[in-house]
Design a protein around this motif. Structure first.
Motif, PDB file in Angstrom:
ATOM      1  N   THR A   1      13.243  88.565  26.631  1.00  0.00           N
ATOM      2  CA  THR A   1      13.846  88.164  25.360  1.00  0.00           C
ATOM      3  C   THR A   1      13.776  89.300  24.338  1.00  0.00           C
ATOM      4  O   THR A   1      14.777  89.617  23.675  1.00  0.00           O
ATOM      5  CB  THR A   1      13.134  86.922  24.794  1.00  0.00           C
TER       6      THR A   1
ATOM      7  N   ARG B   1      17.044  91.356  22.768  1.00  0.00           N
ATOM      8  CA  ARG B   1      17.318  91.379  21.329  1.00  0.00           C
ATOM      9  C   ARG B   1      17.280  92.794  20.770  1.00  0.00           C
ATOM     10  O   ARG B   1      18.096  93.148  19.903  1.00  0.00           O
ATOM     11  CB  ARG B   1      16.326  90.469  20.600  1.00  0.00           C
TER      12      ARG B   1
ATOM     13  N   ASP C   1      20.444  94.770  18.986  1.00  0.00           N
ATOM     14  CA  ASP C   1      20.336  95.479  17.703  1.00  0.00           C
ATOM     15  C   ASP C   1      20.819  96.921  17.839  1.00  0.00           C
ATOM     16  O   ASP C   1      21.526  97.434  16.963  1.00  0.00           O
ATOM     17  CB  ASP C   1      18.888  95.470  17.207  1.00  0.00           C
TER      18      ASP C   1
ATOM     19  N   ILE D   1      19.479  84.807  23.259  1.00  0.00           N
ATOM     20  CA  ILE D   1      20.474  85.453  22.404  1.00  0.00           C
ATOM     21  C   ILE D   1      20.906  84.579  21.220  1.00  0.00           C
ATOM     22  O   ILE D   1      21.788  84.978  20.460  1.00  0.00           O
ATOM     23  CB  ILE D   1      21.710  85.894  23.218  1.00  0.00           C
TER      24      ILE D   1
END
Length: 296
Positions: A59, A63, A67, A142
């Motif tokens: 996770t 992420r 970014d 997400i």
């Protein structure tokens, strides 16, 4: 007396290859993938009560990659010439540890198809179709609903199938690459053109650091003329030119050295009978992981 408690120098060691594999496929850069996994490591050791370390790390990596892709879009707009993924030479270090159809595919053809997707499409597709993660888990990773994740993956799957040629057998791939290199070295325009599909494309990435074509080159005739011209100019310099075979992104490719210094990596995509695409990376920032060759 030493403590009986085992010392774990790398608490994410069991997941590191999988995490690197995900980050590289998301970003197309081994060096950026290493940075992302290091950031995930720091967050992991600073977190309390992590019940599922692998899910937590996947996770975080997902992420962090999402970014980075936001800023990468702006950077890509000022990138000089075509962008190609950073070549990798040790695919074992990027294993998905899954048994999916695309688990072992690190080809430039696939990575470039992924690059044309939106960041969330790329994440949903990779997590499900490549890393075999359920949509219910992807939704939490997400920040989208499960049905939305299914739609993202479906759109991405359709785009990838349309743009990625079916993988060719390794023996035909190696034969075409060898014939291509021989034709270029010999300046044999007829032979070289015959090895290329009519709609063949050559993409060269210098990143503004090394001379390269500023746009993709399309068509068998133009591609052949380009490579024969480049080879002729290289010979005219009188430099010692050496070509070494290398495994690049899981397929046989080549590294070209000039006076003992690595100049570029070259890999191809084929349909099994002819060469569909040629990828040449000259940007030295992307060749840092190339195997070191002894000077002759």
């Amino acid at each position: 007396m030493s403590s009986s408690r085992p010392r774990e120098s790398d608490p994410i060691a069991p997941y590191r290859r999988r995490l690197l594999g995900l980050a590289y496929r998301m970003l197309g850069s081994r060096s950026d993938a290493e940075d992302v996994v290091q950031d995930a490591y720091l967050r992991f050791i600073g977190a309390d009560d992590v019940r599922n370390p692998e899910a937590f790390l996947v996770t975080i990596v997902t992420r962090l990659c999402l970014d980075r892709l936001k800023s990468a879009k702006a950077q890509r707009e000022i990138y000089v010439g075509p962008w190609l993924p950073e070549p990798v030479f040790d695919t074992d270090g990027l294993s998905t540890e899954a048994a999916t159809e695309l688990a072992d595919d690190l080809s430039f053809a696939l990575l470039l198809a992924l690059d044309r997707l939106s960041p969330q499409e790329r994440a949903a597709f990779l997590l499900h179709d490549v890393f075999d993660i359920p949509f219910s888990d992807i939704a939490a990773m997400i920040g989208r609903s499960e049905p939305a994740c299914r739609q993202l993956a479906t759109r991405a799957r359709r785009a990838v199938r349309n743009e990625r040629p079916p993988p060719a057998a390794s023996d035909s791939h190696a034969h075409l690459l060898q014939a291509f290199l021989e034709a270029v070295v010999n300046g044999d325009m007829s032979q070289l053109t015959g090895l290329l599909r009519e709609d063949a494309v050559a993409v060269t990435d210098g990143g503004g650091r090394k001379t390269a074509a500023l746009n993709p080159i399309y068509g068998a005739d133009k591609v052949a003329r380009f490579f024969i011209s480049v080879a002729g100019k290289a010979k005219a310099t009188g430099q010692d030119i050496r070509i070494e075979p290398a495994m690049i992104n899981g397929g046989i490719g080549a590294l070209l050295y000039m006076d003992g210094e690595l100049d570029h990596s070259l890999s191809i995509s084929t349909d099994g009978a002819k060469i569909a695409a040629i990828y040449l990376v000259r940007n030295p920032d992307k060749l840092g992981y190339a195997p070191v060759q002894p000077r002759q």
